[in-house]
Design an enzyme around this catalytic site. Sequence first.
Site, PDB file in Angstrom:
ATOM      1  N   LYS A 183       0.949  -1.289  -0.107  1.00  0.00           N
ATOM      2  CA  LYS A 183       0.133   0.029  -0.025  1.00  0.00           C
ATOM      3  C   LYS A 183       0.961   1.333  -0.169  1.00  0.00           C
ATOM      4  O   LYS A 183       1.429   1.864   0.944  1.00  0.00           O
ATOM      5  CB  LYS A 183      -0.821   0.097   1.266  1.00  0.00           C
ATOM      6  CG  LYS A 183      -2.301   0.736   1.341  1.00  0.00           C
ATOM      7  CD  LYS A 183      -2.258   2.160   0.945  1.00  0.00           C
ATOM      8  CE  LYS A 183      -2.030   3.195   1.871  1.00  0.00           C
ATOM      9  NZ  LYS A 183      -1.817   4.773   1.389  1.00  0.00           N
ATOM     10  N   GLY A 237       6.646   5.223   7.999  1.00  0.00           N
ATOM     11  CA  GLY A 237       5.866   6.476   8.212  1.00  0.00           C
ATOM     12  C   GLY A 237       6.289   7.175   9.369  1.00  0.00           C
ATOM     13  O   GLY A 237       7.187   7.120  10.086  1.00  0.00           O
ATOM     14  N   GLY A 242       2.583   5.007  13.086  1.00  0.00           N
ATOM     15  CA  GLY A 242       3.153   3.710  13.434  1.00  0.00           C
ATOM     16  C   GLY A 242       2.586   3.236  14.614  1.00  0.00           C
ATOM     17  O   GLY A 242       2.530   2.005  14.849  1.00  0.00           O
ATOM     18  N   GLU A 259       9.400   1.723  10.881  1.00  0.00           N
ATOM     19  CA  GLU A 259      10.467   2.671  10.496  1.00  0.00           C
ATOM     20  C   GLU A 259       9.691   3.819  10.683  1.00  0.00           C
ATOM     21  O   GLU A 259       9.089   4.504   9.763  1.00  0.00           O
ATOM     22  CB  GLU A 259      11.011   2.327   9.024  1.00  0.00           C
ATOM     23  CG  GLU A 259      11.778   1.215   8.937  1.00  0.00           C
ATOM     24  CD  GLU A 259      13.137   0.921   9.485  1.00  0.00           C
ATOM     25  OE1 GLU A 259      13.773   2.222   9.636  1.00  0.00           O
ATOM     26  OE2 GLU A 259      13.765   0.179  10.120  1.00  0.00           O
ATOM     27  N   CYS A 293      13.475  11.060   6.803  1.00  0.00           N
ATOM     28  CA  CYS A 293      13.592  10.494   8.211  1.00  0.00           C
ATOM     29  C   CYS A 293      14.686  10.658   8.987  1.00  0.00           C
ATOM     30  O   CYS A 293      14.829  11.208  10.184  1.00  0.00           O
ATOM     31  CB  CYS A 293      13.124   9.253   8.365  1.00  0.00           C
ATOM     32  SG  CYS A 293      14.217   8.124   7.350  1.00  0.00           S
ATOM     33  N   GLU A 393       9.494  16.604  14.589  1.00  0.00           N
ATOM     34  CA  GLU A 393      10.024  16.603  13.245  1.00  0.00           C
ATOM     35  C   GLU A 393       9.372  17.491  12.440  1.00  0.00           C
ATOM     36  O   GLU A 393       7.868  17.438  12.285  1.00  0.00           O
ATOM     37  CB  GLU A 393       9.709  15.073  12.883  1.00  0.00           C
ATOM     38  CG  GLU A 393      10.210  14.541  11.419  1.00  0.00           C
ATOM     39  CD  GLU A 393       9.763  13.157  10.955  1.00  0.00           C
ATOM     40  OE1 GLU A 393       8.755  12.815  11.206  1.00  0.00           O
ATOM     41  OE2 GLU A 393      10.956  12.501  10.557  1.00  0.00           O
TER      42      GLU A 393
HETATM   43  P1  NDP Z   1       2.384   8.707   7.276  1.00  0.00           P
HETATM   44  O1  NDP Z   1       2.674   7.758   8.574  1.00  0.00           O
HETATM   45  O2  NDP Z   1       1.183   9.798   7.094  1.00  0.00           O
HETATM   46  O3  NDP Z   1       1.960   7.740   6.177  1.00  0.00           O
HETATM   47  C1  NDP Z   1       2.924   6.571   5.739  1.00  0.00           C
HETATM   48  C2  NDP Z   1       2.004   5.496   5.251  1.00  0.00           C
HETATM   49  O4  NDP Z   1       0.887   4.971   5.845  1.00  0.00           O
HETATM   50  C3  NDP Z   1       0.938   5.857   3.870  1.00  0.00           C
HETATM   51  O5  NDP Z   1       1.235   4.972   3.003  1.00  0.00           O
HETATM   52  C4  NDP Z   1      -0.112   6.394   4.592  1.00  0.00           C
HETATM   53  O6  NDP Z   1      -1.178   6.196   3.570  1.00  0.00           O
HETATM   54  C5  NDP Z   1      -0.339   5.229   5.345  1.00  0.00           C
HETATM   55  N1  NDP Z   1      -1.197   5.486   6.553  1.00  0.00           N
HETATM   56  C6  NDP Z   1      -1.849   6.791   7.097  1.00  0.00           C
HETATM   57  N2  NDP Z   1      -2.538   6.433   8.020  1.00  0.00           N
HETATM   58  C7  NDP Z   1      -2.697   5.155   8.230  1.00  0.00           C
HETATM   59  C8  NDP Z   1      -3.517   4.210   9.061  1.00  0.00           C
HETATM   60  N3  NDP Z   1      -4.412   4.536   9.722  1.00  0.00           N
HETATM   61  N4  NDP Z   1      -3.323   2.869   8.891  1.00  0.00           N
HETATM   62  C9  NDP Z   1      -2.506   2.188   8.108  1.00  0.00           C
HETATM   63  N5  NDP Z   1      -1.786   3.281   6.952  1.00  0.00           N
HETATM   64  C10 NDP Z   1      -1.769   4.254   7.297  1.00  0.00           C
HETATM   65  O7  NDP Z   1       3.868   9.288   6.866  1.00  0.00           O
HETATM   66  P2  NDP Z   1       4.175  10.191   5.527  1.00  0.00           P
HETATM   67  O8  NDP Z   1       3.774   9.286   4.266  1.00  0.00           O
HETATM   68  O9  NDP Z   1       3.578  11.553   5.842  1.00  0.00           O
HETATM   69  O10 NDP Z   1       5.642   9.953   5.656  1.00  0.00           O
HETATM   70  C11 NDP Z   1       6.709  10.873   6.344  1.00  0.00           C
HETATM   71  C12 NDP Z   1       7.032  10.168   7.698  1.00  0.00           C
HETATM   72  O11 NDP Z   1       7.678   8.928   7.445  1.00  0.00           O
HETATM   73  C13 NDP Z   1       7.988  10.951   8.321  1.00  0.00           C
HETATM   74  O12 NDP Z   1       7.377  10.991   9.952  1.00  0.00           O
HETATM   75  C14 NDP Z   1       9.146  10.377   8.517  1.00  0.00           C
HETATM   76  O13 NDP Z   1      10.310  10.494   9.404  1.00  0.00           O
HETATM   77  C15 NDP Z   1       8.762   8.875   8.199  1.00  0.00           C
HETATM   78  N6  NDP Z   1       9.945   8.028   7.615  1.00  0.00           N
HETATM   79  C16 NDP Z   1      10.557   7.170   8.201  1.00  0.00           C
HETATM   80  C17 NDP Z   1      11.788   6.488   7.589  1.00  0.00           C
HETATM   81  C18 NDP Z   1      12.529   5.423   8.203  1.00  0.00           C
HETATM   82  O14 NDP Z   1      13.238   4.621   7.650  1.00  0.00           O
HETATM   83  N7  NDP Z   1      12.341   5.557   9.645  1.00  0.00           N
HETATM   84  C19 NDP Z   1      11.848   6.795   6.140  1.00  0.00           C
HETATM   85  C20 NDP Z   1      10.973   7.743   5.476  1.00  0.00           C
HETATM   86  C21 NDP Z   1      10.044   8.261   6.266  1.00  0.00           C
HETATM   87  P3  NDP Z   1      -1.625   7.807   2.957  1.00  0.00           P
HETATM   88  O15 NDP Z   1      -0.470   8.047   2.057  1.00  0.00           O
HETATM   89  O16 NDP Z   1      -2.866   7.617   2.099  1.00  0.00           O
HETATM   90  O17 NDP Z   1      -1.890   8.718   4.355  1.00  0.00           O
END
Ligand code: NDP
Length: 494
Positions: A183, A237, A242, A259, A293, A393
Amino acid sequence: MTSGVFERAPWRVLSIPGPQRTFTVASGDTFEDCDPTTQELVAEVRSSTVDDVDRAVDRATHAFRSARWRNDGAVRGRILFRYAERLREHVEPLAELLTREQGKTIGEARSEIFGSAEMVEYYAGLARTVDGRAFALGDEAHGVVLREPLGVVAVITPWNWPLTLLMRALAPALAAGNACVVKPASLTPAITVEALALLAQDPDLPEGILTCVLGSGGVVGNALVSHPGVHMIAFTGESGTGIGVMRRAAEDLRKVSLELGGKSANLVFADAHLDKALDGAMNAIFTTTGQICTAGSRLLVESSIYPEFVERLVERANALKLGDPLDPATTLAPLVSFIQQGVVRKFVDLGRAEGTLLTDDVLPTNDLIAAGCFALPAIIADLAQGSRVVQEEIFGPVLTVHPFDDEQEAIGFAEITEFGLAAGIWTTDLDRAWRVGRAVHAGTVWINTYHHFYPEAEVGGFKKSGLGRQQGPVGLLEFTETKHLNFDSRTTLW
Ligand code: NDP
């Protein structure tokens, strides 16, 4: 169409030779996916419904039953090797699409495709190493401990590095013999589907081992996370999302790998090679316009060099060139969306109110900047360590700078946030590098470098930055479970 999810896709540039196979399950409404620089349509994408998520998990469950897939690492390895090659062959169209959809510079987009291919290739090699061990248990019994795939793995990804972050979960999950339902973030569906189509077309990949669902995290992501047929969720995310994923997985005790976010400290000591440290500080915060991130978003500089170092850094930041990310001369790309632009503006306003904004404050005026989700680089001094700008962040080109007097104070500052994803140390004293590197709670500590990733080295977070590790051999084992087969040839049980 390979995927059946694009209603209109003016920027769809891949023309894939060979068999085309459907691997997406999406029958809901459509949503628009737009270029953050120009606002032009990249693709009109069909969403999945909650019923589609059921169908996707059923498809994966059925495919996972195939003993050949689960037991033949050589076949899995060959498929992944071919996939790595296909990614490399299509680097230009994929990079262009990535830049159009996500907004990152074309140079960074190319390196993301090449890096993704390397990740796939690394796990292609490891696919044949999913083995166990055997041992004698006395004269008449012995044990065999096997590593087995888990079953159906949900891979949920963010938008900032949509292919790298996908491949570092998908490639080991497939290499270990699982079936995957992906997804992607709603802001980067097109690049994900196009890149996955190159894998789905492999004639040896069993139908259903790879499935993709699309649409909002709150609906589609949530349905996938809550599905009882999913055995593991590999989530990348934001930390809050998470934590919610883990809470739902805990209800029926399913495995998660998380992550999450970061607020990484970059420590510059007075004995560092200062030109190199300046390059490193720029790279740490302005890569992907700060939407990464591991961004080194808190710069800690030893007091004796602080004024000069910060002055030179501000000069360099003001010289960054905002522009079309497809233009190789552009050094600061737009943010991914107007929402992200609003978040960044809010934090810069707060930083200006609580501290001192050192960088230029007025966006250039031209048609491109007016249309795009641009933000200026911001370097902010004189903030208290407790300020939200220092603690949270931001995911934008915003750097806070802080002087420190000695090693202990530097370590203390590095440790004051709830995150523990990465850190940077700049010094020519290797004893100090060792001491500070060991003291800082972060999954990756770069010494005299920043933002270099290697498939063979594990990544992941301490504290609220995550759970589990990706990449490296441990990243493969995360997608397996051990099983002990115990053989006993005694004629009586006791
Ligand atoms: P989000 O947490 O908003 O979204 C991540 C993914 O989760 C997307 O596909 C999103 O879908 C989906 N999602 C959102 N809500 C839910 C839910 N309730 N249940 C299941 N899935 C859900 O993060 P962002 O996309 O905004 O990414 C940025 C974040 O990711 C930052 O905090 C960054 O630090 C972190 N990140 C961490 C990394 C690591 O390796 N530690 C690497 C890169 C980023 P949708 O897009 O449709 O909302």
